[in-house]
Design an enzyme around this catalytic site. Structure first.
Site, PDB file in Angstrom:
ATOM      1  N   GLY A 142       0.818  -1.215   0.000  1.00  0.00           N
ATOM      2  CA  GLY A 142       0.000   0.000   0.000  1.00  0.00           C
ATOM      3  C   GLY A 142       0.843   1.253   0.000  1.00  0.00           C
ATOM      4  O   GLY A 142       0.582   2.209   0.736  1.00  0.00           O
ATOM      5  N   ALA A 143       1.850   1.281  -0.872  1.00  0.00           N
ATOM      6  CA  ALA A 143       2.889   2.308  -0.794  1.00  0.00           C
ATOM      7  C   ALA A 143       2.683   3.496  -1.727  1.00  0.00           C
ATOM      8  O   ALA A 143       3.547   4.359  -1.803  1.00  0.00           O
ATOM      9  CB  ALA A 143       4.257   1.677  -1.091  1.00  0.00           C
ATOM     10  N   ASN A 144       1.572   3.574  -2.441  1.00  0.00           N
ATOM     11  CA  ASN A 144       1.448   4.629  -3.444  1.00  0.00           C
ATOM     12  C   ASN A 144       0.761   5.887  -2.927  1.00  0.00           C
ATOM     13  O   ASN A 144       0.726   6.908  -3.620  1.00  0.00           O
ATOM     14  CB  ASN A 144       0.703   4.127  -4.686  1.00  0.00           C
ATOM     15  CG  ASN A 144      -0.719   3.723  -4.395  1.00  0.00           C
ATOM     16  OD1 ASN A 144      -0.950   2.587  -3.998  1.00  0.00           O
ATOM     17  ND2 ASN A 144      -1.676   4.621  -4.592  1.00  0.00           N
TER      18      ASN A 144
ATOM     19  N   GLY B   4      -0.892   8.136   0.914  1.00  0.00           N
ATOM     20  CA  GLY B   4      -1.146   8.197   2.339  1.00  0.00           C
ATOM     21  C   GLY B   4       0.007   7.755   3.211  1.00  0.00           C
ATOM     22  O   GLY B   4       1.169   8.088   2.959  1.00  0.00           O
TER      23      GLY B   4
ATOM     24  N   GLY C 177       1.395   4.816   3.633  1.00  0.00           N
ATOM     25  CA  GLY C 177       2.380   3.966   2.971  1.00  0.00           C
ATOM     26  C   GLY C 177       3.383   4.754   2.164  1.00  0.00           C
ATOM     27  O   GLY C 177       4.588   4.473   2.209  1.00  0.00           O
TER      28      GLY C 177
ATOM     29  N   TYR D 284     -13.869  -3.305  10.084  1.00  0.00           N
ATOM     30  CA  TYR D 284     -12.481  -2.845   9.976  1.00  0.00           C
ATOM     31  C   TYR D 284     -11.726  -3.123  11.279  1.00  0.00           C
ATOM     32  O   TYR D 284     -10.616  -3.677  11.271  1.00  0.00           O
ATOM     33  CB  TYR D 284     -12.463  -1.349   9.661  1.00  0.00           C
ATOM     34  CG  TYR D 284     -11.092  -0.734   9.672  1.00  0.00           C
ATOM     35  CD1 TYR D 284     -10.204  -0.959   8.629  1.00  0.00           C
ATOM     36  CD2 TYR D 284     -10.678   0.088  10.723  1.00  0.00           C
ATOM     37  CE1 TYR D 284      -8.930  -0.391   8.631  1.00  0.00           C
ATOM     38  CE2 TYR D 284      -9.417   0.662  10.734  1.00  0.00           C
ATOM     39  CZ  TYR D 284      -8.552   0.415   9.688  1.00  0.00           C
ATOM     40  OH  TYR D 284      -7.299   0.974   9.704  1.00  0.00           O
TER      41      TYR D 284
END
Length: 286
Positions: free
Chosen positions: A15-17, A19, A21, A168
């Site tokens: 999830g690095a693209n 926010g 991450g 969640y």
């Protein structure tokens, strides 16, 4: 990381693209690490990779794409990493999401549970031999803070009314259970695993429908404080992923300032193992 040269370290972050991450990835790249970004979207992943390279001057930034809600993609991501990289010193399981209504993945798993819990569990298991051969190494699971309990008889929300933030929270609690179980397994191996709560911050959790941002804006109005940006929240994760004084920590639930108290259910080792077994039962054979 450790006392050795951090530029020799290889890190993988999901999830690095965007926010949190992306903020973590940017910092690790500045430290000179070889960085492998796992992103669902090729176009957004490539854009983030270009931006991180341009801002940090680090050319050793790589991208693997995969939809981590699908177990076949988790396996493919792990296989591609093991094929292309001989070492792994830092694994950050950051990718996560929330969904306004109940959805199932192609594997038949409720989608929040799949991305927030099953995916990091499976990815970690698949990459564990590489982490152990690269020791000292660290696993950081990015968690949240809900005082809740998992219903192991209804993980897919078939019996209960689906509620986005409850689903969640329970999926993230699953991650905490398996963090504690794995830490006991890894004791003495040179690989540590901890769950880090970065605090409340503004993110795109929940996607373009804005459900999560609306939720936290309401919380902010109620409490009367501003929500910090992802860059600030990332500092706690980065600290425990890289600081020498965090190297000995294992099986901890952490904030930036140190250990925090886990929900009662997660403090039960027998329940930790039950969650591991329930998670394994959700994973399809390769």
């Amino acid at each position: 990381m450790s006392s050795s040269d951090p530029t020799q370290h290889t890190a993988l972050i999901t999830g690095a693209n965007s926010g949190l991450g992306k903020a973590i990835a940017m910092d690790l790249a500045r430290r000179g690490m070889t960085l492998v970004m796992v992103c669902r979207s090729l176009s957004r992943g490539e854009q983030a990779r270009w931006e991180i390279r341009a801002e940090t001057g680090n050319e050793d930034i790589y991208l693997i794409t995969g939809d981590l809600t699908e177990q076949a993609d988790v396996r493919r991501v792990a296989a591609q990493f093991k094929r292309d990289f001989k070492a792994l010193h830092l694994l950050i399981n950051n990718a996560g999401s929330a969904f306004p209504e109940r959805r199932l993945t192609g594997d038949g798993v409720e989608k929040a549970l799949a991305i927030n819990h099953v995916a990091p569990f499976l990815l970690t298991q698949l990459l564990l031999p590489r982490l152990q051969s690269s020791a000292p190494a660290r696993i950081i699971n990015v968690g949240t803070r809900f005082n809740t309990a998992m219903d192991l008889d209804d993980l897919n929300w078939e019996k209960r009314r689906y509620r986005m933030m409850q689903a969640y929270g329970q999926s993230k609690l699953g991650m905490l259970h398996t963090t504690f179980a794995l830490a006991r397994q890894l004791e003495g191996t040179g690989v540590t695993v901890n769950c880090v709560f970065p605090g409340v911050f503004m993110s795109n959790l929940g996607g373009t429908d804005g459900a999560q941002n609306a939720f936290w804006r309401a919380v902010a109005r109620w409490l009367g404080w501003a929500i910090p940006p992802a860059e600030r929240a990332a500092q706690g994760v980065i600290h425990h992923a890289t600081a020498p004084e965090s190297a000995a920590l294992n099986g901890q639930y952490l904030s930036r300032k140190g250990p925090i108290k886990a929900p009662a259910q997660a403090r039960d080792p027998a329940m930790n193992q039950r969650v591991v077994q329930a998670t394994e039962a959700l994973i399809a054979p390769p």
